[in-house]
Design a protein around this motif. Structure first.
Motif, PDB file in Angstrom:
ATOM      1  N   ALA A   1      47.957  33.594  43.498  1.00  0.00           N
ATOM      2  CA  ALA A   1      48.364  34.676  44.400  1.00  0.00           C
ATOM      3  C   ALA A   1      47.456  35.892  44.236  1.00  0.00           C
ATOM      4  CB  ALA A   1      49.815  35.057  44.124  1.00  0.00           C
ATOM      5  N   ALA A   2      47.063  36.184  43.001  1.00  0.00           N
ATOM      6  CA  ALA A   2      46.136  37.301  42.760  1.00  0.00           C
ATOM      7  C   ALA A   2      44.810  37.048  43.450  1.00  0.00           C
ATOM      8  CB  ALA A   2      45.931  37.492  41.259  1.00  0.00           C
ATOM      9  N   LEU A   3      44.360  35.804  43.420  1.00  0.00           N
ATOM     10  CA  LEU A   3      43.102  35.455  44.064  1.00  0.00           C
ATOM     11  C   LEU A   3      43.200  35.635  45.580  1.00  0.00           C
ATOM     12  CD1 LEU A   3      40.267  34.363  43.519  1.00  0.00           C
ATOM     13  CD2 LEU A   3      41.195  32.044  43.728  1.00  0.00           C
ATOM     14  N   VAL A   4      44.325  35.277  46.165  1.00  0.00           N
ATOM     15  CA  VAL A   4      44.514  35.457  47.612  1.00  0.00           C
ATOM     16  C   VAL A   4      44.424  36.933  47.984  1.00  0.00           C
ATOM     17  CG1 VAL A   4      46.176  35.270  49.498  1.00  0.00           C
ATOM     18  CG2 VAL A   4      45.875  33.367  47.911  1.00  0.00           C
ATOM     19  N   ARG A   5      45.098  37.782  47.224  1.00  0.00           N
ATOM     20  CA  ARG A   5      45.044  39.216  47.518  1.00  0.00           C
ATOM     21  C   ARG A   5      43.620  39.745  47.366  1.00  0.00           C
ATOM     22  NH1 ARG A   5      48.417  44.019  44.354  1.00  0.00           N
ATOM     23  NH2 ARG A   5      47.001  45.731  44.904  1.00  0.00           N
ATOM     24  N   ALA A   6      42.935  39.357  46.303  1.00  0.00           N
ATOM     25  CA  ALA A   6      41.576  39.838  46.066  1.00  0.00           C
ATOM     26  C   ALA A   6      40.641  39.415  47.190  1.00  0.00           C
ATOM     27  CB  ALA A   6      41.067  39.309  44.722  1.00  0.00           C
ATOM     28  N   VAL A   7      40.773  38.178  47.649  1.00  0.00           N
ATOM     29  CA  VAL A   7      39.915  37.682  48.720  1.00  0.00           C
ATOM     30  C   VAL A   7      40.196  38.410  50.026  1.00  0.00           C
ATOM     31  CG1 VAL A   7      39.427  35.668  50.166  1.00  0.00           C
ATOM     32  CG2 VAL A   7      39.531  35.423  47.682  1.00  0.00           C
ATOM     33  N   LEU A   8      41.456  38.668  50.328  1.00  0.00           N
ATOM     34  CA  LEU A   8      41.806  39.389  51.556  1.00  0.00           C
ATOM     35  C   LEU A   8      41.168  40.773  51.589  1.00  0.00           C
ATOM     36  CD1 LEU A   8      45.589  38.519  52.046  1.00  0.00           C
ATOM     37  CD2 LEU A   8      43.671  37.749  53.450  1.00  0.00           C
TER      38      LEU A   8
ATOM     39  N   LEU B   1      35.185  33.178  40.501  1.00  0.00           N
ATOM     40  CA  LEU B   1      35.127  33.477  39.064  1.00  0.00           C
ATOM     41  C   LEU B   1      35.697  34.858  38.769  1.00  0.00           C
ATOM     42  CD1 LEU B   1      31.593  32.061  38.115  1.00  0.00           C
ATOM     43  CD2 LEU B   1      33.812  31.156  37.390  1.00  0.00           C
ATOM     44  N   GLY B   2      35.351  35.832  39.622  1.00  0.00           N
ATOM     45  CA  GLY B   2      35.872  37.181  39.418  1.00  0.00           C
ATOM     46  C   GLY B   2      37.373  37.265  39.610  1.00  0.00           C
ATOM     47  N   GLY B   3      37.873  36.653  40.675  1.00  0.00           N
ATOM     48  CA  GLY B   3      39.306  36.682  40.925  1.00  0.00           C
ATOM     49  C   GLY B   3      40.103  35.972  39.843  1.00  0.00           C
ATOM     50  N   LEU B   4      39.604  34.819  39.390  1.00  0.00           N
ATOM     51  CA  LEU B   4      40.298  34.076  38.338  1.00  0.00           C
ATOM     52  C   LEU B   4      40.292  34.843  37.023  1.00  0.00           C
ATOM     53  CD1 LEU B   4      38.980  30.456  39.052  1.00  0.00           C
ATOM     54  CD2 LEU B   4      41.280  31.339  39.478  1.00  0.00           C
ATOM     55  N   LEU B   5      39.141  35.427  36.683  1.00  0.00           N
ATOM     56  CA  LEU B   5      39.045  36.162  35.418  1.00  0.00           C
ATOM     57  C   LEU B   5      39.979  37.361  35.393  1.00  0.00           C
ATOM     58  CD1 LEU B   5      37.662  36.592  32.660  1.00  0.00           C
ATOM     59  CD2 LEU B   5      35.950  37.974  33.854  1.00  0.00           C
ATOM     60  N   LEU B   6      39.964  38.161  36.454  1.00  0.00           N
ATOM     61  CA  LEU B   6      40.785  39.373  36.451  1.00  0.00           C
ATOM     62  C   LEU B   6      42.252  39.070  36.697  1.00  0.00           C
ATOM     63  CD1 LEU B   6      39.718  42.172  35.790  1.00  0.00           C
ATOM     64  CD2 LEU B   6      37.941  40.551  36.429  1.00  0.00           C
ATOM     65  N   GLY B   7      42.533  38.002  37.454  1.00  0.00           N
ATOM     66  CA  GLY B   7      43.923  37.586  37.576  1.00  0.00           C
ATOM     67  C   GLY B   7      44.486  37.172  36.228  1.00  0.00           C
TER      68      GLY B   7
ATOM     69  N   VAL C   1      27.997  32.858  31.758  1.00  0.00           N
ATOM     70  CA  VAL C   1      28.789  33.875  31.057  1.00  0.00           C
ATOM     71  C   VAL C   1      30.199  33.950  31.628  1.00  0.00           C
ATOM     72  CG1 VAL C   1      29.024  36.344  30.594  1.00  0.00           C
ATOM     73  CG2 VAL C   1      26.794  35.247  30.351  1.00  0.00           C
ATOM     74  N   MET C   2      30.306  33.949  32.937  1.00  0.00           N
ATOM     75  CA  MET C   2      31.609  34.074  33.577  1.00  0.00           C
ATOM     76  C   MET C   2      32.463  32.825  33.408  1.00  0.00           C
ATOM     77  SD  MET C   2      32.237  37.021  34.737  1.00  0.00           S
ATOM     78  CE  MET C   2      31.517  37.478  33.167  1.00  0.00           C
ATOM     79  N   THR C   3      31.824  31.671  33.408  1.00  0.00           N
ATOM     80  CA  THR C   3      32.577  30.430  33.170  1.00  0.00           C
ATOM     81  C   THR C   3      33.149  30.423  31.762  1.00  0.00           C
ATOM     82  OG1 THR C   3      31.165  29.209  34.722  1.00  0.00           O
ATOM     83  CG2 THR C   3      32.440  27.918  33.151  1.00  0.00           C
ATOM     84  N   GLY C   4      32.334  30.841  30.792  1.00  0.00           N
ATOM     85  CA  GLY C   4      32.816  30.923  29.412  1.00  0.00           C
ATOM     86  C   GLY C   4      33.931  31.933  29.260  1.00  0.00           C
ATOM     87  N   ALA C   5      33.787  33.098  29.903  1.00  0.00           N
ATOM     88  CA  ALA C   5      34.823  34.130  29.825  1.00  0.00           C
ATOM     89  C   ALA C   5      36.129  33.638  30.454  1.00  0.00           C
ATOM     90  CB  ALA C   5      34.353  35.403  30.517  1.00  0.00           C
TER      91      ALA C   5
ATOM     92  N   VAL D   1      39.789  33.261  28.444  1.00  0.00           N
ATOM     93  CA  VAL D   1      40.970  34.002  28.887  1.00  0.00           C
ATOM     94  C   VAL D   1      42.056  33.055  29.380  1.00  0.00           C
ATOM     95  CG1 VAL D   1      41.819  35.730  30.513  1.00  0.00           C
ATOM     96  CG2 VAL D   1      39.595  36.031  29.445  1.00  0.00           C
ATOM     97  N   CYS D   2      41.660  31.979  30.053  1.00  0.00           N
ATOM     98  CA  CYS D   2      42.638  30.998  30.531  1.00  0.00           C
ATOM     99  C   CYS D   2      43.371  30.336  29.367  1.00  0.00           C
ATOM    100  CB  CYS D   2      41.935  29.944  31.393  1.00  0.00           C
ATOM    101  SG  CYS D   2      43.010  28.594  31.914  1.00  0.00           S
ATOM    102  N   ILE D   3      42.631  29.934  28.358  1.00  0.00           N
ATOM    103  CA  ILE D   3      43.242  29.291  27.182  1.00  0.00           C
ATOM    104  C   ILE D   3      44.190  30.262  26.492  1.00  0.00           C
ATOM    105  CG2 ILE D   3      42.747  28.389  24.874  1.00  0.00           C
ATOM    106  CD1 ILE D   3      40.161  27.205  26.076  1.00  0.00           C
ATOM    107  N   LEU D   4      43.774  31.518  26.377  1.00  0.00           N
ATOM    108  CA  LEU D   4      44.630  32.517  25.739  1.00  0.00           C
ATOM    109  C   LEU D   4      45.916  32.721  26.530  1.00  0.00           C
ATOM    110  CD1 LEU D   4      45.047  34.581  23.509  1.00  0.00           C
ATOM    111  CD2 LEU D   4      43.683  36.212  24.822  1.00  0.00           C
TER     112      LEU D   4
END
Length: 255
Positions: free
Chosen positions: A111-118, A147-153, A231-235, A239-242
Motif C-alpha cells: 500500500a505504501a508503494l501504491v501511494r508513493a507511485v501515485l 527499490l525506493g518505495g520498498l525500502l522506505l515502506g 547497494v539498494m538491493t542489499g539495503a 531492512v526486509c529481514i529485520l
C-alpha cells in the motif's frame, strides 16, 4: 510462504483505502509541495546552471523531486498507519487475523508503494507539461522507483513498530528521513561538492536511489547505476529481514 491471498488482498485494500479517502492530503498535497520546489528553483536558477550537457537545471531537478516524494510518502504511509493502529488499539484485530508475518508485511508495504507511485507519477505528469523531461531508460526508472518505495515502506514499518506515540514517528521523519533526503543530491550533483562531502554523500543510501533514478532519465549519473542497484538491493534485503524478524517476535505489537 503466502497461503492466505484473500486475507492479504483485504489488508492491502484496507491500507490503500486508508490514504485514498483523504486523497487531497496524502496524494495531491505532496505533488503540490514538490512542484513548488520545482517552480521556485526553476525561476531562480534556470539558464544559470547546467549539471549535465544538454540538461537544464529544472530538468535535472525533476528526478530528484520524484524520488523525494517516493521516499517521504512510502515512509509516511506505513509509519502513520501502524502507529495509529497501535495508539488506538485496533492493531489487535489485524494481529488476530489468520495472516502470516510475510503477508502482514506485504500488505502494508504494498500500500505504501501504491501511494508513493501515485505521487511520483503526479509530479512527473505536471513536470512533463512544464519541461518536457526526457526518459532514456524506462526500465531503470521502474527498478529504482520500486527499490525506493520498498525500502522506505519497510523503514516506515520499522519506525511504526518501534514507536509508542506519534511524536516518536515524527522524530524519525524530521531528524532522519528528511535530512538524508535533502542531503542525497536532490538539488545538486555529487561532483559539485568538496571531496570530503562527496565521501559523506556516498555513505547516504538515499543518494544511490536518486542518482540511479536520475540515470534513468538522462543516461548520466555520478556513480554506476549498477552499483546503485546493488547497494539498494542489499539495503532492501537487510531492512526486509529485520521487519520480518520483529513482526514474528511480536515486538511492541503484542501486549
Amino acid at each position: 510462504m503466502i497461503g492466505n491471498w484473500p486475507g492479504l488482498w483485504t489488508l492491502f485494500l484496507k491500507e490503500v483505502r486508508r490514504f485514498t479517502v483523504v486523497f487531497m492530503q496524502t496524494v495531491a498535497a505532496p505533488v503540490v509541495s514538490a512542484l513548488l520546489y520545482l517552480f521556485i528553483f526553476s525561476h531562480a536558477l534556470a539558464g544559470r546552471v547546467e549539471v549535465y550537457p544538454g540538461v537544464s537545471y529544472p530538468q535535472f531537478l525533476v528526478p530528484g523531486l520524484m524520488m523525494m516524494t517516493i521516499i517521504q510518502n512510502a515512509f509516511a504511509n506505513t509509519s502513520s498507519s501502524l502507529i495509529f493502529s497501535k495508539v488506538t488499539g485496533n492493531i489487535v484485530f489485524v494481529l488476530l487475523a489468520p495472516l502470516s508475518h510475510l503477508e502482514f508485511y506485504l500488505a502494508f508495504v504494498g500500500a505504501a508503494l501504491v501511494r508513493a507511485v501515485l505521487v511520483c507519477v503526479g509530479v512527473y505528469l505536471v513536470a512533463l507539461l512544464y519541461l518536457g523531461t526526457p526518459v532514456e531508460h524506462t526500465l531503470l526508472l521502474v527498478v529504482f522507483g520500486l527499490l525506493g518505495g520498498l525500502l522506505l515502506g519497510s523503514c516506515g514499518l520499522l519506525a511504526g513498530i518501534w514507536a509508542d506515540k506519534f511524536d516518536q514517528v515524527a522524530t524519525v521523519q524530521n531528524f532522519v528521513i528528511l535530512p538524508l533526503t535533502y542531503l542525497s543530491g536532490v538539488f545538486y550533483s555529487l561532483h559539485s561538492l568538496p571531496p570530503a562531502w562527496q565521501v559523506l554523500s556516498r555513505a547516504n543510501p538515499f543518494f544511490y536511489l536518486i542518482d540511479g533514478f536520475r540515470y534513468g532519465f538522462f543516461g548520466h549519473s555520478d556513480v554506476s547505476p549498477w552499483l546503485s542497484i546493488a547497494v539498494m538491493t542489499g539495503a532492501n534485503a537487510v531492512v526486509c529481514i529485520l521487519c520480518l524478524r520483529l513482526l514474528s517476535s511480536g515486538y511492541k505489537l503484542r501486549g
